[in-house]
Structures are given as C-alpha cells and as structure tokens.
Design a protein around this motif. Structure first.
Motif, PDB file in Angstrom:
ATOM      1  N   PHE A  20     -38.489   9.785   0.702  1.00  0.00           N
ATOM      2  CA  PHE A  20     -37.877  10.317  -0.506  1.00  0.00           C
ATOM      3  C   PHE A  20     -36.799  11.347  -0.164  1.00  0.00           C
ATOM      4  N   SER A  21     -36.640  12.350  -0.975  1.00  0.00           N
ATOM      5  CA  SER A  21     -35.552  13.314  -0.838  1.00  0.00           C
ATOM      6  C   SER A  21     -35.546  14.001   0.533  1.00  0.00           C
ATOM      7  N   SER A  22     -34.333  14.298   1.005  1.00  0.00           N
ATOM      8  CA  SER A  22     -34.189  14.984   2.297  1.00  0.00           C
ATOM      9  C   SER A  22     -34.191  16.504   2.135  1.00  0.00           C
ATOM     10  N   GLU A  23     -34.136  17.016   0.906  1.00  0.00           N
ATOM     11  CA  GLU A  23     -34.144  18.462   0.673  1.00  0.00           C
ATOM     12  C   GLU A  23     -35.547  19.019   0.912  1.00  0.00           C
TER      13      GLU A  23
ATOM     14  N   ARG B 298     -39.132  18.146  -0.895  1.00  0.00           N
ATOM     15  CA  ARG B 298     -40.159  17.502  -0.061  1.00  0.00           C
ATOM     16  C   ARG B 298     -41.490  18.238  -0.166  1.00  0.00           C
ATOM     17  N   MET B 299     -41.462  19.567  -0.179  1.00  0.00           N
ATOM     18  CA  MET B 299     -42.703  20.336  -0.250  1.00  0.00           C
ATOM     19  C   MET B 299     -43.401  20.158  -1.607  1.00  0.00           C
ATOM     20  N   VAL B 300     -42.613  20.076  -2.674  1.00  0.00           N
ATOM     21  CA  VAL B 300     -43.185  19.835  -4.008  1.00  0.00           C
ATOM     22  C   VAL B 300     -43.823  18.452  -4.033  1.00  0.00           C
ATOM     23  N   LEU B 301     -43.109  17.453  -3.509  1.00  0.00           N
ATOM     24  CA  LEU B 301     -43.636  16.086  -3.468  1.00  0.00           C
ATOM     25  C   LEU B 301     -44.871  16.004  -2.575  1.00  0.00           C
ATOM     26  N   PHE B 302     -44.838  16.733  -1.457  1.00  0.00           N
ATOM     27  CA  PHE B 302     -45.990  16.741  -0.542  1.00  0.00           C
ATOM     28  C   PHE B 302     -47.233  17.269  -1.251  1.00  0.00           C
ATOM     29  N   THR B 303     -47.106  18.388  -1.959  1.00  0.00           N
ATOM     30  CA  THR B 303     -48.237  18.985  -2.677  1.00  0.00           C
ATOM     31  C   THR B 303     -48.758  18.034  -3.753  1.00  0.00           C
TER      32      THR B 303
ATOM     33  N   ASN C  57     -44.529  12.303   7.106  1.00  0.00           N
ATOM     34  CA  ASN C  57     -43.068  12.215   7.170  1.00  0.00           C
ATOM     35  C   ASN C  57     -42.381  13.259   6.298  1.00  0.00           C
ATOM     36  N   MET C  58     -43.096  13.776   5.296  1.00  0.00           N
ATOM     37  CA  MET C  58     -42.521  14.827   4.446  1.00  0.00           C
ATOM     38  C   MET C  58     -42.511  16.177   5.144  1.00  0.00           C
ATOM     39  N   ILE C  59     -43.406  16.345   6.127  1.00  0.00           N
ATOM     40  CA  ILE C  59     -43.518  17.631   6.833  1.00  0.00           C
ATOM     41  C   ILE C  59     -42.679  17.645   8.106  1.00  0.00           C
ATOM     42  N   TYR C  60     -42.810  16.567   8.894  1.00  0.00           N
ATOM     43  CA  TYR C  60     -42.124  16.526  10.181  1.00  0.00           C
ATOM     44  C   TYR C  60     -40.774  15.819  10.055  1.00  0.00           C
TER      45      TYR C  60
END
Length: 315
Positions: free
Chosen positions: A20-23, A27-32, A87-90
């Motif tokens: 998803f988004s590269s920002e 990414r952190m919002v989507l990860f949570t 993939n959202m974290i690393y």
C-alpha cells in the motif's frame, strides 16, 4: 529467444511486494488497523472452533462445516496478512521466488476450499429445511466426511493448475508486484511472455470453481425460500429466514469480488482496485464470518454462556 527467456526465468530469486502507501505515517496507521483486524479475526474464528468442539449440542453437520470454515478463514488470513504487516514496517519488501510460489498455492487452496464449503453449507441448509425428516440420513457422518474430502481434493487440484501455469512463465524484470501478496493476476502482469492462454485458463477455472458452486448455492436457496414460504408459523418463517440470511450475506461478500478478480479479461487489470477487492474477500470476509454466524445464532451464544458459566462454577 526461448533460451534467453529460460535463462531470465531461472535467474529470478525474489520479488518486491509494493503493498500500500509508501508514506510512513499512513503505513503505521494501516499497520495498526490490519494488526487489530487480524487478531480479532483469529480470536473470533478460534472462539467458534473452540465452542463447537466443547459443546456436544453443536456436534451437528451444520456446525461441523462451520468449524472447518473458521479454520480455513484463520489459515486464509495468516497466508497473507503477516507478510503484509512485516512489509509495512521494514523498508525491504522482498519475498523469495519459493515463498511467493508457496504463498500463491496455499492462498488458492484455501480460497477454493472456501468457495466449495459455502456450496456444501448451502446444501446442508437445503436438506435441513426441505427434508427435515430425512436430514439425519442424508447428512450422516460418513456423507459429511466425504464432502470435506471432496472439497480439499478440488481445492488442491485447482490451486495446482493455477500455480503451475502462472509460475512456469518467464519473468524478466522488473520484479515489482503491485500487490500486498503473490496473487495470480498481479504476478501474471510481470511475465515477459504472452499471457492470453493464462487469461483463458483463469476464466475456465473461475467458471468451474466460482460459478458452478455459486449456481448450486442459488439453486439451493431458491428451493429453501420456496419451502420457507409454505411454513404456516410466522415465527418459524422468521427463524428460517434469519438462518439463511447470514449465509447469503457471507456468500455475496465473498463471491462478488472474487469473480471480478478471477473472471475478468487481463486488460481490465487495475492494481489499486485489485488490492481493495483482495482485502474484501480475504481479510474482511474472514473477519465478518464469526460475527455474522455467532451474533445471530442462539446455539452459539448459548454455548458461549455455558462455557462462561462452567468457568465461574469452577472458580
């Protein structure tokens, strides 16, 4: 040229999943969000499996198939979501060729199993409502086990055909998959060869594995609704409609996006739309299944209260 394609194909060692988004903030919002969704999905489906196992009143064909559906859903989301979260974290969003192959195959096995299970569950409701006096004979233990074996046989065979004909193609780079996991339509877009045969094959497989079960489901529910309308008791009609409505809701959520994804021409490929569709029939449907089946089901709620009561008594 053919030898060059083979050389490039064998050189493929990994793919990059763009996700998803590269920002970073997005990414952190989507990860949570997806982490919570994943944990709730595991908890909800795991609770249904546990309740069905613990309560002898739920040892019926309907709940037997429901427990298998919950196990499939837990496995289904686990095939894709943990990889997506990592993939959202690393920053390195790579997946090896072998892992991509395994993910594609397992995802397809579980997805096809879910399609067939919905059809089996529709048939179970059809027999229960239209032939209540013969239900114990038509849906005995032996028949249920044979249905499950048939379900997994179809799933493995279908997944093998999809995977083999997708991964046998030459992939000459760039190896960036515009998706959050290795799904057939997204991977095919990276092939440096004519994929028209794959498009035709995917349509044929989609017809067999999606439209045929869906047709059986629709045929079952036409007969079910006809039988329900003949019930004299208003309460009986409402109870039957409530049971069937949950199944119809789940089927609609799953089959709609899946048919768009796997039965459309390759030229209609839209990566952003495809990612949303995949989320719907992979993550969202698995999250909603236990809610739809349990919150509207007195037997499951009764089993849950009974387990809580036993725990309080034990204390």
């Amino acid at each position: 040229m053919q030898s060059l394609d083979k050389k490039n194909h064998t050189a493929v060692s990994e793919f990059i999943l763009l996700g998803f988004s590269s920002e970073s903030q997005v990414r952190m919002v989507l990860f949570t969000f997806f982490l919570l969704l994943y944990l709730i999905t595991l908890l909800g489906n795991g609770l249904i499996v546990s309740l069905i196992y613990l309560d002898s009143h739920l040892h019926t064909p309907m709940y037997f198939f429901l427990s298998i559906l919950s196990l499939v859903d837990m496995s289904y989301v686990t095939t894709t979501v943990p990889q997506m979260l990592v993939n959202m974290i690393y920053p390195r969003k790579t997946i090896s060729w072998g892992a991509c192959l395994a993910q594609m195959f397992i995802f397809l096995v579980l997805g096809i199993a879910e399609c067939v299970l919905y059809a089996i569950m529709a048939y179970d409701r059809y027999v229960a409502i239209c032939f209540p006096l013969h239900y114990s004979i038509l849906m005995n233990r032996s028949v249920c086990i044979k249905m499950v074996i048939l379900c997994w046989s179809i799933s493995i065979a279908g997944a093998l055909i999809y995977t083999i004909f997708t991964m046998r193609l030459p992939y000459c780079g760039p190896y960036k998959i515009n998706h959050f996991f290795c799904e057939v339509p997204a991977v095919l877009k990276l092939a440096c060869a004519d994929t028209s045969f794959n498009d035709k094959l995917d349509f044929i497989l989609g017809f067999i594995l999606l439209l045929v079960p869906l047709s059986l489901i629709l045929a079952s529910y036409v007969r079910i609704f006809a039988s329900i309308l003949r019930i004299r008791s208003t309460q009986g009609r409402l109870k039957s409609f409530s049971t069937c409505a949950s199944h119809v809701t789940v089927v609609t959520m799953f089959y709609g996006p899946a048919m768009i994804m796997y039965m459309r021409p390759g030229s209609w490929y839209d990566p952003e739309r495809d990612k949303k569709l995949a989320l719907f029939y992979n993550v969202v449907s698995a999250f909603l299944n236990p809610i739809i089946y349990s919150l509207r089901n007195k037997d499951v709620k009764g089993a849950f209260l009974k387990v809580l009561g036993n725990k309080k008594t034990a204390r």
